[in-house]
Design a protein around this motif. Structure first.
Motif: not given
Length: 138
Positions: A46-63
């Protein structure tokens, strides 16, 4: 054929302070997600899915890093593709809900609190169980 400009990553449409906030939240979720892979009562995926959602909004590289990660990425990619939850994760999540409810019950919460917790946890368990399971790997 007309060459169209590439579609910018969603993160480029946000002010810098928002991208920083989302990136920080994303890395916090990655850390909790990794811890959750080792602790049975903490839902890591669940937290990894949330992390991906956050990275979508912050950094293509992190995503891209998270989605391509050999250990962390498959569950996030499966969720994005089909909303799938592996059977083992379903069992662990439902067992965690049951243990959590036992703690609420043992805490001496009032009847209305017990009923509210039970209703919420049953709804969450129903949602988890209703999700498809990912296709087996070839």
């Amino acid at each position: 054929m007309i060459d169209e400009p590439p579609i910018p990553h969603p993160s480029t449409r946000r002010p810098g302070w928002q991208r920083t906030l989302y990136a920080t939240a994303g890395w916090l979720c990655v850390a909790i997600g990794i811890i959750g892979l080792f602790l049975p009562l903490l839902p890591g995926t669940v937290f990894l899915i949330l992390a991906a959602a956050c990275f979508t909004r912050s950094s293509a590289r992190f995503e891209i890093w998270l989605l391509a990660h050999p250990t962390l990425g498959p569950s996030v990619r499966a969720w994005r593709a089909t909303g799938a939850i592996p059977r083992r994760a379903k069992w662990l999540a439902c067992a965690s809900l049951l243990v959590s409810y036992a703690f609420v019950w043992l805490s001496g919460a009032p009847s209305i609190g017990l009923a509210g917790a039970a209703a919420t946890m049953l709804a969450v368990a129903g949602y988890i169980i209703s999700r498809p399971e990912p296709a087996p790997r070839p």
